[in-house]
Design a protein around this motif. Structure first.
Motif, PDB file in Angstrom:
ATOM      1  N   ARG A 103      35.792  51.028  39.954  1.00  0.00           N
ATOM      2  CA  ARG A 103      36.706  51.894  40.714  1.00  0.00           C
ATOM      3  C   ARG A 103      36.264  51.990  42.160  1.00  0.00           C
ATOM      4  O   ARG A 103      35.077  52.156  42.442  1.00  0.00           O
TER       5      ARG A 103
ATOM      6  N   SER B 227      43.848  40.835  42.589  1.00  0.00           N
ATOM      7  CA  SER B 227      43.157  40.070  41.537  1.00  0.00           C
ATOM      8  C   SER B 227      43.946  38.815  41.170  1.00  0.00           C
ATOM      9  O   SER B 227      43.362  37.734  41.037  1.00  0.00           O
TER      10      SER B 227
ATOM     11  N   ASP C 254      48.868  47.086  44.134  1.00  0.00           N
ATOM     12  CA  ASP C 254      48.183  46.198  45.075  1.00  0.00           C
ATOM     13  C   ASP C 254      46.905  45.608  44.454  1.00  0.00           C
ATOM     14  O   ASP C 254      46.500  44.495  44.784  1.00  0.00           O
ATOM     15  N   ALA C 255      46.268  46.357  43.549  1.00  0.00           N
ATOM     16  CA  ALA C 255      45.062  45.851  42.872  1.00  0.00           C
ATOM     17  C   ALA C 255      45.416  44.601  42.055  1.00  0.00           C
ATOM     18  O   ALA C 255      44.658  43.623  42.045  1.00  0.00           O
TER      19      ALA C 255
ATOM     20  N   LEU D 162      35.845  43.083  40.526  1.00  0.00           N
ATOM     21  CA  LEU D 162      37.059  43.588  41.179  1.00  0.00           C
ATOM     22  C   LEU D 162      36.857  45.067  41.477  1.00  0.00           C
ATOM     23  O   LEU D 162      36.768  45.881  40.559  1.00  0.00           O
ATOM     24  N   GLU D 163      36.722  45.369  42.757  1.00  0.00           N
ATOM     25  CA  GLU D 163      36.729  46.776  43.162  1.00  0.00           C
ATOM     26  C   GLU D 163      38.183  47.135  43.373  1.00  0.00           C
ATOM     27  O   GLU D 163      38.893  46.440  44.086  1.00  0.00           O
ATOM     28  N   CYS D 164      38.629  48.203  42.735  1.00  0.00           N
ATOM     29  CA  CYS D 164      40.072  48.443  42.829  1.00  0.00           C
ATOM     30  C   CYS D 164      40.481  49.888  42.588  1.00  0.00           C
ATOM     31  O   CYS D 164      39.760  50.676  41.984  1.00  0.00           O
ATOM     32  N   ARG D 165      41.667  50.163  43.081  1.00  0.00           N
ATOM     33  CA  ARG D 165      42.380  51.400  42.761  1.00  0.00           C
ATOM     34  C   ARG D 165      43.305  51.089  41.574  1.00  0.00           C
ATOM     35  O   ARG D 165      43.591  49.936  41.312  1.00  0.00           O
TER      36      ARG D 165
ATOM     37  N   ASN E  88      40.834  47.671  47.447  1.00  0.00           N
ATOM     38  CA  ASN E  88      41.066  46.603  46.480  1.00  0.00           C
ATOM     39  C   ASN E  88      40.466  45.310  47.027  1.00  0.00           C
ATOM     40  O   ASN E  88      40.920  44.792  48.045  1.00  0.00           O
TER      41      ASN E  88
ATOM     42  N   HIS F 136      44.261  48.067  34.277  1.00  0.00           N
ATOM     43  CA  HIS F 136      44.454  46.841  35.061  1.00  0.00           C
ATOM     44  C   HIS F 136      45.311  45.822  34.293  1.00  0.00           C
ATOM     45  O   HIS F 136      46.138  45.131  34.888  1.00  0.00           O
TER      46      HIS F 136
END
Lengths: 89, 291
Positions: B221, B284, B279-280, B272-275, B225, B163
């Motif tokens: 993960r 954020s 775009d993540a 932060l839930e994200c790929r 996002n 990230h």
């Protein structure tokens, strides 16, 4: 029953949190959140032997609740504390 | 020969024999070197041998594949610990520490892993000796943007460094402060300051810089996002699980908890839930840069 050695209640920004501290709980890696009532009970049984009856009496002393409900709630929280490993018989 | 270093305002010294080859490997400490200080918080002294003492094991460490193993023992009047680079590898360093964590005697058992032993001894004792000084050594990756430090926290392998890299690539004006072990400190006016350190995991990023904290963000993960603010309880759990320290010591535990509370009060914490995609970083940064 009694609270196992090494567990400590702290109030952090208004939240009541029990963590494993001290050498006895060095591998305990969870934190436990207590509501107001559970924190009140915890504070009053810290450092001593206690029974479900003691918890019931503490609830009756502090809250406007009938004995049957207090007894049921006291038994439930004692079971929960034993189940998650912070209290021993 | 003694050299002193200042990290997050705390001074420590290394005391090695003049010609010791380990001096040549301590480049990561160079940005933090100061003129030799007569009264550091702690010293790490290299010794050829340690006396045989009765050691009582108190902590076996969480053995995670690929992660360093630290074994902690109680000894008469203090502590001892042993270090190995990962589970299954032999112990490469042993240290005796006094009860106040001010003097470390470090014996290197495997010279090829001497720097690893030194770094871990220094990090461990730094965390222990600053626990009562409004200071936390965090397991985090940190990027700086708009003059603020943004920390990404998670278990190893979740995507902290990823990230950070996404911000470096996609959020203009970002730079990396530290990729593994920054130090955070609650300053006199109550704000949280984030400091670079000589310890940064596998990424050689040893910046002697510091910035006010923007936010602490846990990386989770997820196929989506999205970002949300943490509750007090969640923020506590995040700081508790991401900071070094030894909760078996009552004074240290009190110190760490006082610091958690001050940070939670002063600095927002997020999930932060994200790929692992650009775009993540958009999601954020849109929230965090508006704080």
């Amino acid at each position: 029953m009694k609270i196992k050695e090494g567990f400590k209640l702290r109030t952090i920004v208004g939240e009541h949190i029990v963590t494993g501290e001290g050498l006895a709980q060095v591998n305990f890696n969870k934190i436990i959140s207590l509501n107001e009532t559970a924190a009140y009970l915890w504070e009053h049984v810290t450092g001593k032997e206690f029974s479900v009856e003691d918890l019931t009496k503490l609830l009756l002393d502090e809250y406007d609740v009938d004995e049957a409900t207090a007894s049921k709630d006291a038994a439930a929280i004692a079971d929960k504390w034993i189940e998650i490993g912070i209290v021993e018989k | 020969m003694t050299k002193s270093y200042k990290v997050a305002g705390h001074v420590f010294s290394f005391v090695f024999p003049e010609e010791h080859p380990l001096w040549g490997l301590t480049g990561q400490y160079k940005p933090f070197e100061i003129p030799t200080d007569p009264s550091p918080l702690f010293i790490v002294e290299l010794v050829e041998s340690l006396p045989v003492e009765t050691l009582e094991k108190v902590y076996g460490g969480d053995e995670e594949p690929g992660q360093p193993v630290i074994l902690l023992y109680r000894r008469n009047g203090g502590w001892a610990f042993e270090m190995a680079p990962c589970p299954g590898r032999p112990v490469c360093g042993r240290a005796y520490v006094d009860g106040t964590f001010s003097h470390v005697r470090l014996q290197i058992l495997r010279p090829s892993e001497g720097l690893f032993a030194l770094n871990n001894a220094a990090m461990l004792v730094f965390a222990f000796s600053t626990a009562s000084l409004d200071t936390l050594e965090m397991h985090a990756s940190v990027v700086v943007n708009s003059g603020k430090a943004f920390l990404w926290l998670a278990k190893s392998g979740t995507g902290k460094s990823t990230h950070s890299q996404l911000w470096l690539d996609n959020v203009q004006g970002s730079h990396l402060l530290n990729d593994d072990n920054p130090v955070v400190r609650v300053m006199e006016d109550g704000h949280t300051e984030v400091f670079g350190t000589p310890w940064s995991g596998k990424t050689p990023c040893y910046r002697n810089e510091h910035y006010p904290a923007g936010a602490f963000t846990e990386i989770v993960r997820s196929p989506e996002n999205r970002i949300r603010r943490k509750s007090v309880l969640e923020a506590y759990a995040l700081l508790y699980s991401s900071s070094s320290g030894f909760k078996a010591d009552p004074a240290m535990s009190d110190g760490l908890n006082a610091t958690y509370e001050k940070i939670i009060t002063a600095t927002p914490c997020f999930t932060l839930e994200c790929r692992p995609d650009a775009d993540a970083a958009r999601v954020s940064s849109e929230t965090l840069l508006k704080l």
